[in-house]
Scaffold this active site. Structure first.
Site, short mmCIF file in Angstrom:
data_model
loop_
_atom_site.label_atom_id
_atom_site.label_comp_id
_atom_site.label_asym_id
_atom_site.label_seq_id
_atom_site.Cartn_x
_atom_site.Cartn_y
_atom_site.Cartn_z
N GLU A 154 13.26 2.87 3.34
CA GLU A 154 12.46 3.37 4.47
C GLU A 154 13.13 3.10 5.80
OE1 GLU A 154 10.52 5.23 3.25
OE2 GLU A 154 9.90 4.37 1.35
N TYR B 143 1.11 5.47 -0.03
CA TYR B 143 0.30 6.64 0.33
C TYR B 143 1.06 7.95 0.17
CZ TYR B 143 2.95 6.04 4.67
OH TYR B 143 3.96 5.90 5.59
N GLY B 144 2.34 7.86 -0.18
CA GLY B 144 3.16 9.08 -0.32
C GLY B 144 3.93 9.04 -1.62
N SER B 145 5.24 9.23 -1.50
CA SER B 145 6.04 9.31 -2.73
C SER B 145 6.02 7.99 -3.51
CB SER B 145 7.48 9.72 -2.40
OG SER B 145 7.98 8.88 -1.40
N PHE C 106 0.86 -1.19 0.00
CA PHE C 106 0.00 0.00 0.00
C PHE C 106 0.89 1.24 0.00
CE2 PHE C 106 -2.51 3.33 2.20
CZ PHE C 106 -3.55 3.41 1.27
C1 BEZ Z 1 4.53 5.58 0.69
O1 BEZ Z 1 4.51 6.31 -0.27
O2 BEZ Z 1 3.79 4.61 0.76
C2 BEZ Z 1 5.46 5.84 1.80
C3 BEZ Z 1 5.57 7.10 2.31
C4 BEZ Z 1 6.41 7.35 3.35
C5 BEZ Z 1 7.17 6.31 3.88
C6 BEZ Z 1 7.04 5.05 3.37
C7 BEZ Z 1 6.18 4.80 2.32
#
Ligand code: BEZ
Length: 202
Positions: free
Chosen positions: A98, A11-13, A9
């Site tokens: 990460e 949710y960001g970059s 999943f």
């Molecule tokens: C992501 O895009 O899912 C994500 C964002 C920040 C940290 C790890 C993953």
């Protein structure tokens, strides 16, 4: 040892630039969590002593305890499928990318067709040294507008996220509010028009 394929999943970059050999991609929702800039970054979008802020997901009840709006009470993002042939390498890359405070967790996510999937999601929690936690909006904006690190300006991270969400037709009230507030200190090219945005609402 063989490695099963897995759903991730994003949710960001990772939504815009997963840089992973995925074979399926689908819009999805993670219930009970909200995007927040509560994780510090002193290695990418900031430096030690002047950290930037990057995203994590926070349980909706923690957002409410901070007196913030719960929004939809869920986070909309993307699910990527990494098949068995590439899963081990993909996991190693993700874990490295990460490494600054994020934990690899498993959560149940609903895809846009209503199918429930167990998915990996990288979460930063208060128990990591880079954690910054909540702050008043003006303070978040001041930090986002001024921090920069080896990966570039913090504000460009926010602008790229905002652009990606728009492209995916995802409305995140918290990100919209931050972008609107930050936009008051930026010219159309994204350069700061004030030396330092105030840490308090005018
Ligand atoms: C992501 O895009 O899912 C994500 C964002 C920040 C940290 C790890 C993953």
């Amino acid at each position: 040892m063989t490695q099963d394929g897995f759903w991730l999943f994003a949710y960001g970059s990772l939504m815009a630039r997963p840089a992973l050999p995925w074979t399926q991609r689908v819009e999805a929702t993670l219930p009970g969590y909200q995007r927040r800039f509560w994780q510090g970054s002193h290695d990418h979008r900031g430096v030690p002593g002047a950290p930037g802020r990057v995203l994590t997901l926070v349980p909706t009840e923690d957002v409410e305890n901070e007196g913030e709006e719960r929004g939809e009470g869920a986070c909309e993002g993307l699910l990527y499928y990494l098949p068995p042939a590439v899963a081990k390498g993909a996991l190693a890359r993700l874990d490295y990318r990460e490494k600054n405070g994020y934990l690899r967790c498993t959560r149940e996510v609903r895809d846009r067709f209503g199918i429930r999937r167990r998915a990996l999601v990288y979460l930063a929690t208060p128990h990591n040294p880079a954690w910054l936690g909540p702050a008043p909006r003006a303070e978040l904006v001041a930090q986002l507008c001024t921090a920069q690190g080896p990966s570039g300006r913090n504000i460009d991270y926010l602008r790229a996220l905002h652009r990606t969400l728009r492209q995916l037709r995802i409305t995140d009230p918290h990100i919209e509010a931050l972008m609107a507030a930050a936009g008051r200190h930026l010219n159309p090219a994204g350069a700061l028009t004030t030396a330092r945005p105030p840490k308090e609402e005018p």
